[in-house]
Design a protein around this motif. Sequence first.
Motif, PDB file in Angstrom:
ATOM      1  N   ASN A  16       1.928  -1.745 -30.541  1.00 55.70           N
ATOM      2  CA  ASN A  16       3.160  -1.002 -30.234  1.00 55.70           C
ATOM      3  C   ASN A  16       3.374   0.150 -31.220  1.00 55.70           C
ATOM      4  OD1 ASN A  16       5.016  -2.025 -27.901  1.00 55.70           O
ATOM      5  ND2 ASN A  16       4.015  -3.840 -28.760  1.00 55.70           N
ATOM      6  N   TYR A  64      14.983 -10.816 -24.949  1.00 52.94           N
ATOM      7  CA  TYR A  64      15.725  -9.592 -25.223  1.00 52.94           C
ATOM      8  C   TYR A  64      17.056  -9.990 -25.846  1.00 52.94           C
ATOM      9  CZ  TYR A  64      17.631  -4.946 -24.303  1.00 52.94           C
ATOM     10  OH  TYR A  64      18.182  -3.698 -24.428  1.00 52.94           O
ATOM     11  N   GLU A  83      17.495  -1.666 -28.797  1.00 44.07           N
ATOM     12  CA  GLU A  83      16.791  -0.469 -28.298  1.00 44.07           C
ATOM     13  C   GLU A  83      15.281  -0.576 -28.564  1.00 44.07           C
ATOM     14  OE1 GLU A  83      17.526   3.316 -30.411  1.00 44.07           O
ATOM     15  OE2 GLU A  83      15.440   3.563 -29.771  1.00 44.07           O
ATOM     16  N   LYS A  86      13.657  -3.094 -26.234  1.00 44.26           N
ATOM     17  CA  LYS A  86      13.560  -2.549 -24.876  1.00 44.26           C
ATOM     18  C   LYS A  86      12.302  -1.666 -24.757  1.00 44.26           C
ATOM     19  CE  LYS A  86      15.201  -1.860 -20.704  1.00 44.26           C
ATOM     20  NZ  LYS A  86      14.246  -0.943 -20.163  1.00 44.26           N
ATOM     21  N   GLN A  87      11.994  -0.947 -25.814  1.00 45.20           N
ATOM     22  CA  GLN A  87      10.789  -0.106 -25.780  1.00 45.20           C
ATOM     23  C   GLN A  87       9.534  -0.972 -25.614  1.00 45.20           C
ATOM     24  OE1 GLN A  87      10.343   3.239 -28.486  1.00 45.20           O
ATOM     25  NE2 GLN A  87      12.417   2.937 -29.231  1.00 45.20           N
ATOM     26  N   ASP A  90       9.358  -2.132 -22.082  1.00 46.81           N
ATOM     27  CA  ASP A  90       8.927  -0.990 -21.253  1.00 46.81           C
ATOM     28  C   ASP A  90       7.409  -0.785 -21.333  1.00 46.81           C
ATOM     29  OD1 ASP A  90      11.488  -0.596 -20.461  1.00 46.81           O
ATOM     30  OD2 ASP A  90      11.868   1.142 -21.754  1.00 46.81           O
ATOM     31  N   ASN A  91       6.841  -1.008 -22.516  1.00 50.44           N
ATOM     32  CA  ASN A  91       5.380  -0.853 -22.634  1.00 50.44           C
ATOM     33  C   ASN A  91       4.647  -1.898 -21.801  1.00 50.44           C
ATOM     34  OD1 ASN A  91       5.176   1.403 -24.269  1.00 50.44           O
ATOM     35  ND2 ASN A  91       5.324   0.227 -26.171  1.00 50.44           N
ATOM     36  N   THR A  93       5.746  -3.313 -19.166  1.00 51.41           N
ATOM     37  CA  THR A  93       5.985  -2.968 -17.758  1.00 51.41           C
ATOM     38  C   THR A  93       5.080  -1.802 -17.338  1.00 51.41           C
ATOM     39  OG1 THR A  93       8.281  -3.539 -18.191  1.00 51.41           O
ATOM     40  CG2 THR A  93       7.837  -2.406 -16.122  1.00 51.41           C
ATOM     41  N   ARG A  94       4.968  -0.838 -18.215  1.00 49.02           N
ATOM     42  CA  ARG A  94       4.222   0.382 -17.930  1.00 49.02           C
ATOM     43  C   ARG A  94       2.738   0.120 -17.672  1.00 49.02           C
ATOM     44  NH1 ARG A  94       4.099   4.048 -23.312  1.00 49.02           N
ATOM     45  NH2 ARG A  94       2.356   5.406 -22.849  1.00 49.02           N
ATOM     46  N   TRP A 126      12.149 -11.608 -19.865  1.00 46.71           N
ATOM     47  CA  TRP A 126      11.204 -11.192 -18.839  1.00 46.71           C
ATOM     48  C   TRP A 126       9.958 -12.060 -18.960  1.00 46.71           C
ATOM     49  CZ3 TRP A 126      14.354  -7.540 -21.085  1.00 46.71           C
ATOM     50  CH2 TRP A 126      15.030  -6.698 -20.217  1.00 46.71           C
ATOM     51  N   SER A 416       8.631  -9.566 -28.509  1.00 48.13           N
ATOM     52  CA  SER A 416       9.496  -8.383 -28.513  1.00 48.13           C
ATOM     53  C   SER A 416       9.899  -7.977 -29.932  1.00 48.13           C
ATOM     54  CB  SER A 416      10.711  -8.548 -27.608  1.00 48.13           C
ATOM     55  OG  SER A 416      11.082  -9.866 -27.501  1.00 48.13           O
TER      56      SER A 416
END
Length: 432
Positions: A16, A64, A83, A86-87, A90-91, A93-94, A126, A416
């Motif tokens: 990350n 989360y 925050e 969440k990044q 998002d990674n 998920t991406r 998630w 996370s």
Amino acid sequence: MSKNIVIIGAGVAGVNAATKLVDNDFDGKITIIDMGKDPYLRPYEEVMTGYLGAGGWSDGKLTYSTQIGGQLSKYVGDEKAMELMKQVVDNFTRFHPHPEQIILSSPDKEPEFIKPYFGLRLFPVWHIGTDYLHEIGKSWYDYLVSKGVDFIWETKVTDIDFENQIVYYEDGFESLIEGLIYDKLIFGVGKSGIDFTSDIMKQYELPTEEKPAQVGVRFEAPQKHFQKLIDVAYDFKLYRKDDKVSLRSFCTNNNAAYVAVEETYGDHSYNGHAKKDESFRNDMTNFGILMEIKGIDQPFKWARELVGKVQENSTGLFYSPTREPSTTSEGIDVSATKIDDLDVVKDAFQGYYSYIEDFIDDMKKVFPTLKDDWGIYVPEVKYLAPEPLVNYEDLSLTKYPNVHFVGDALSARGISVSGAHGTFVAEKILEG
Ligand SMILES: Cc1cc2nc3c(=O)[nH]c(=O)nc-3n(C[C@H](O)[C@H](O)[C@H](O)COP(=O)(O)OP(=O)(O)OC[C@H]3O[C@@H](n4cnc5c(N)ncnc54)[C@H](O)[C@@H]3O)c2cc1C
């Protein structure tokens, strides 16, 4: 801005960090060294090492919340912590091949039927699933390589010279010691590097904070007994505490749920993971029942001794009133020595096993079909090794401000939070 970044550990935190840097067009050099394998070569049995580290073969539950999983808020405050996490989500998920298949569990109130015996932690989780993590790992890795990140695989870092800013590693092939110079070092060796972390902390006499012990068992039972609660929260977290001991259920796996053996300091302990593919469905549930005990003198040493006492035939123990140990997702028996009574466990836990016994007894009241249809794998342990003291503004060592500790090496305990540590340090590097 520092130009030469070396990251030790291609785990969740390291990956990350690198992603944040390249996403923001960092124009320096990034090198990641890992003793494991790249995601294309990493075999199933290498649970802890290689691309995405322990997170890569985990269950992929991305929590989360600032309530659990290490002390991110302590460093950055609640709002920033959320925050950053969440990044990380998002990674994942991406790089997911089917992001629409990620399951979100987000309970909003405690169900009445668990009261008065338990509380339930309420926050979103998630769920990615182990099999998708492999695919995510490959696309994520390809992205970093395409952005110029250098990876050095199957290479163990053996020493670091903080004064001269050199990382020493063993070349796996020739066993030669080589050196790599850095401007900034990100130290993210996770649990598999726990011995190395303690050696480095001793060698440099890094000031540390003692952490409480977290020990317990991995509980397993047919899923049907817990379905009512799973419908409310997939990764339910039951908890309760008194002045001395807080207990919680931890890392719940369902549907295609398997118990996994972890090896730390040469001892076996247990964890769990769940597969997404229907072909692995076994309709089982497993979760840790973990205690955090206050007031233990030298908690790290205490936890290590406890774990040592519940090893038999070079593995951990399994106890059940009625059941046999399960198999892994590859159909192999989970490594555990079956015991007929809990004497050795009670002795090792020095009186604290009664908390787990009460927890199980009360689960039988809340989930009336459970009765004796369960088993426990002993031990489950979260080694919270003494945490090095870092500067809160960038997680750098108070003695060496160009060395940043991240992830489980800084007691993160989860995907996370570990990823958030890496992202945070990268943000600070980008700020220059
Ligand atoms: C079976 C299992 C299931 C889990 N399930 C979940 C879950 O569902 N949700 C969750 O939030 N957390 C879960 N966890 C915990 C989570 O995986 C970790 O908290 C997280 O991966 C820590 O990230 P990290 O980057 O600090 O370390 P890691 O991800 O462990 O990565 C460390 C990396 O450093 C490398 N390394 C170590 N020492 C050296 C060295 N000397 N030289 C070179 N390389 C080195 C290792 O090869 C490894 O790749 C699970 C853990 C396990 C073992």
